[in-house]
Design a protein around this motif. Structure first.
Motif, mmCIF file in Angstrom:
data_model
loop_
_atom_site.group_PDB
_atom_site.id
_atom_site.type_symbol
_atom_site.label_atom_id
_atom_site.label_comp_id
_atom_site.label_asym_id
_atom_site.label_seq_id
_atom_site.Cartn_x
_atom_site.Cartn_y
_atom_site.Cartn_z
ATOM 1 N N VAL A 31 20.276 8.202 48.717
ATOM 2 C CA VAL A 31 21.672 8.605 48.580
ATOM 3 C C VAL A 31 22.248 7.891 47.370
ATOM 4 C CG1 VAL A 31 23.945 8.598 49.670
ATOM 5 C CG2 VAL A 31 21.905 8.993 51.061
ATOM 6 N N LEU A 32 22.747 8.676 46.395
ATOM 7 C CA LEU A 32 23.366 8.084 45.204
ATOM 8 C C LEU A 32 24.854 7.859 45.403
ATOM 9 C CD1 LEU A 32 21.803 10.094 42.233
ATOM 10 C CD2 LEU A 32 21.132 7.869 43.125
ATOM 11 N N ARG A 33 25.513 8.803 46.058
ATOM 12 C CA ARG A 33 26.943 8.678 46.335
ATOM 13 C C ARG A 33 27.133 8.905 47.824
ATOM 14 N NH1 ARG A 33 30.575 12.721 43.558
ATOM 15 N NH2 ARG A 33 30.364 11.368 41.772
ATOM 16 N N SER A 34 27.715 7.919 48.482
ATOM 17 C CA SER A 34 27.859 7.934 49.929
ATOM 18 C C SER A 34 29.317 8.133 50.339
ATOM 19 C CB SER A 34 27.356 6.601 50.488
ATOM 20 O OG SER A 34 27.593 6.515 51.862
ATOM 21 N N LEU A 35 29.499 8.864 51.433
ATOM 22 C CA LEU A 35 30.827 8.986 52.044
ATOM 23 C C LEU A 35 30.958 8.027 53.220
ATOM 24 C CD1 LEU A 35 31.226 12.859 52.021
ATOM 25 C CD2 LEU A 35 32.437 11.198 50.604
ATOM 26 N N ASP A 36 30.004 8.078 54.128
ATOM 27 C CA ASP A 36 29.926 7.114 55.221
ATOM 28 C C ASP A 36 28.516 7.129 55.800
ATOM 29 O OD1 ASP A 36 29.785 9.244 57.075
ATOM 30 O OD2 ASP A 36 31.555 8.633 58.183
ATOM 31 N N ALA A 37 28.223 6.149 56.635
ATOM 32 C CA ALA A 37 26.866 5.972 57.146
ATOM 33 C C ALA A 37 26.403 7.149 58.005
ATOM 34 C CB ALA A 37 26.778 4.666 57.943
ATOM 35 N N ASP A 38 27.324 7.755 58.782
ATOM 36 C CA ASP A 38 26.924 8.881 59.635
ATOM 37 C C ASP A 38 26.517 10.096 58.812
ATOM 38 O OD1 ASP A 38 27.381 7.446 61.985
ATOM 39 O OD2 ASP A 38 29.467 8.111 62.135
ATOM 40 N N ILE A 39 27.259 10.379 57.759
ATOM 41 C CA ILE A 39 26.913 11.511 56.887
ATOM 42 C C ILE A 39 25.613 11.208 56.139
ATOM 43 C CG2 ILE A 39 27.621 12.825 54.844
ATOM 44 C CD1 ILE A 39 30.491 12.738 55.950
ATOM 45 N N ASP A 40 25.466 9.979 55.655
ATOM 46 C CA ASP A 40 24.206 9.581 55.003
ATOM 47 C C ASP A 40 23.025 9.852 55.920
ATOM 48 O OD1 ASP A 40 25.830 8.558 53.000
ATOM 49 O OD2 ASP A 40 25.353 6.454 53.406
ATOM 50 N N ALA A 41 23.135 9.384 57.161
ATOM 51 C CA ALA A 41 22.032 9.522 58.114
ATOM 52 C C ALA A 41 21.718 10.990 58.396
ATOM 53 C CB ALA A 41 22.373 8.792 59.416
ATOM 54 N N GLU A 42 22.744 11.827 58.517
ATOM 55 C CA GLU A 42 22.525 13.251 58.791
ATOM 56 C C GLU A 42 21.801 13.923 57.632
ATOM 57 O OE1 GLU A 42 22.789 17.022 60.779
ATOM 58 O OE2 GLU A 42 22.757 14.947 61.443
ATOM 59 N N ILE A 43 22.244 13.663 56.413
ATOM 60 C CA ILE A 43 21.612 14.276 55.246
ATOM 61 C C ILE A 43 20.156 13.826 55.125
ATOM 62 C CG2 ILE A 43 21.585 14.314 52.712
ATOM 63 C CD1 ILE A 43 24.656 14.224 52.817
ATOM 64 N N VAL A 44 19.910 12.541 55.237
ATOM 65 C CA VAL A 44 18.545 12.019 55.115
ATOM 66 C C VAL A 44 17.657 12.604 56.208
ATOM 67 C CG1 VAL A 44 17.149 9.915 55.296
ATOM 68 C CG2 VAL A 44 19.208 9.929 53.877
#
Length: 155
Positions: free
Chosen positions: A67-80
């Motif tokens: 993740v280069l640009r993050s909004l929050d940890a939950d969204i990061d985890a979902e995308i990954v």
């Protein structure tokens, strides 16, 4: 007797137009659209904006996802989770790619804008803004892919 060239009318055949070129990322885009979910906590906290993930295509597979640009940890985890679970062919040429994924909320037809990084902020009821980054955190981006938009409804 006539031995000259024949002047018969030419024969024409009708050909169908060629199919449009296939986007090598179509299967990935369709998979993400079908699989990704707006995380509940992110919706509750009205988190929206644009994330950018980077990955490499090596031997037709996605590798080195970050993740280069993050909004929050939950969204990061979902995308990954979603991108790592993709096992279809990534038929693109081997290279590094950046994929922007926008998360946007709506409630009763009115766009909500809260908790959004300032760079991505738009005013309520405005149309989505296209932001194309040349650099993220002073790092040159990979090849920028088409943006995917995930819309959720406010809780």
């Amino acid at each position: 007797m006539n031995v000259g060239p024949s002047h018969a009318a030419p024969t024409y055949i009708t050909l169908d137009p060629p199919p449009p070129p296939v986007n090598p990322f179509d299967s990935l885009y369709k998979y993400i659209a079908k699989t990704i979910r707006y995380p509940l906590n992110s919706r509750k906290n009205h988190v929206e904006g644009r994330e950018i993930v980077r990955f490499k295509i090596v031997n037709g597979k996605i590798e080195n996802l970050k993740v280069l640009r993050s909004l929050d940890a939950d969204i990061d985890a979902e995308i990954v989770k979603v991108i790592k679970s993709f096992n279809g062919p990534a038929g693109a040429i081997p290279a590094t790619y950046d994929l922007p994924i926008a998360f946007t909320l709506q409630t009763n037809g009115v766009k909500i804008v809260e908790n959004t990084p300032d760079k991505n902020k738009v005013k309520a009821n405005d149309q989505p803004v296209q932001i194309v980054d040349v650099k993220v955190n002073n790092v040159t981006t990979g090849l920028m892919l088409e943006e995917i938009v995930v819309t959720g409804y406010s809780i």
